[in-house]
Write an enzyme that holds these catalytic residues in place. Structure first.
Site, short mmCIF file in Angstrom:
data_model
loop_
_atom_site.label_atom_id
_atom_site.label_comp_id
_atom_site.label_asym_id
_atom_site.label_seq_id
_atom_site.Cartn_x
_atom_site.Cartn_y
_atom_site.Cartn_z
N GLY A 114 0.73 -1.17 0.06
CA GLY A 114 0.04 0.19 0.06
C GLY A 114 0.93 1.25 -0.11
N CYS A 115 2.02 1.43 -0.19
CA CYS A 115 2.85 2.37 -0.45
C CYS A 115 4.16 2.31 -1.32
CB CYS A 115 3.34 2.96 1.08
SG CYS A 115 4.40 1.89 1.77
N GLY A 116 4.52 3.45 -1.80
CA GLY A 116 5.67 3.53 -2.35
C GLY A 116 5.54 3.82 -3.83
#
Length: 271
Positions: A114-116
């Site tokens: 969920g990130c990056g």
């Protein structure tokens, strides 16, 4: 009925201990499965993502398209996924000219759930202009509400473990055609993109519904599959709104209880 893909593998059982005012009890809990998925292009590792181990070929195909590693599905010649240690390795064979371009920006990445941002090493690369969606269709409020209401019954994995996001593709009347799930909201949208390419649904007017907040990456991926709009059950970020305006994509959020809020290209949403 939406295409749900092959048989799902997305949950595992784990022992847990529940503590309440009445005391403690041992429980057999169902939790979301999360594994490392390595994407290898023409024999060279490009990314390692954390994902739910279902619809892995759709994930690999969709990631390759939404990250603009290739321009069209026909430039992906072969996809083979196999268990490797504690994860899954996906071998993709892509067109030579696309591989040459990829090698210029290649790096092995560790993508957290969920990130990056994948495959970037500078602010300019991270905030590069997003290609505009080719869709010029308008979407009605009723269609968005209908599609979002149809999404929960298709969240088969989430119904087991309560921990996975879903992304769905709806026609302009709000009929869901395909749904994919993953612990990562970006992964779910990549899987959806891969499913659309496989089902040859690209280019048919429609929009995306997601069971998450709407970030920059979600808008970028929705524009990459030529969605008319992206509709989220939760909030958008400021960069998501700016990017949707730039990409010509209607951005709708807080789709709940027969109401919604339009943040970008409101002229594309019919009351």
């Amino acid at each position: 009925m939406p295409d749900g893909g092959p048989e799902k593998r997305g949950s595992v059982r784990r022992a847990a201990r529940r503590l309440t005012p009445a005391g403690a009890e041992t429980r057999d809990e169902v939790v979301a499965e999360e594994v490392a998925v390595a994407l290898v292009y023409n024999g060279i590792s490009h990314a390692v993502m954390m994902a739910t181990p279902c619809d892995i070929e759709d994930f690999a195909r969709g990631f390759t398209l939404t990250e603009h590693i290739v321009d069209k599905p026909s430039e992906i010649f072969d996809i083979e996924a196999e268990p490797m240690g504690r994860g899954i390795e996906v071998q993709l064979r892509i067109a030579g000219q696309r591989m040459a371009a990829l090698q210029e920006r290649r790096r092995t990445l560790a993508g957290r759930t969920g990130c990056g941002l994948c495959g970037v090493d500078s602010l300019d690369a991270a905030l590069r202009p997003v290609p505009a969606t080719r869709s010029t269709a308008a979407v009605s409020r009723a269609a968005i509400v209908r599609a979002m209401a149809a999404l929960p019954p298709e969240q088969h994995i989430n119904r087991e473990n309560g921990a996975t996001h879903a992304a769905g593709w709806a026609t302009l009347d709000g009929t869901l055609l395909a749904v994919r799930e993953d612990v990562g909201r970006h992964n779910a949208l990549d899987k959806l993109a891969g499913a659309l390419a496989k089902l040859d649904l690209e280019g048919r007017g429609g929009f995306v519904v997601v069971t998450s907040r709407c970030s920059y990456e979600m808008v970028q991926k929705a524009a990459a599959i030529d969605a008319a709009a992206i509709a989220a059950v939760s909030a958008p970020t400021s960069l998501a709104i700016e990017t949707a305006e730039q990409a010509g994509l209607a951005l709708v959020a807080f789709v709940r209880d027969n109401r919604l809020t339009v943040y970008a290209h409101g002229e594309r949403i019919e009351a």
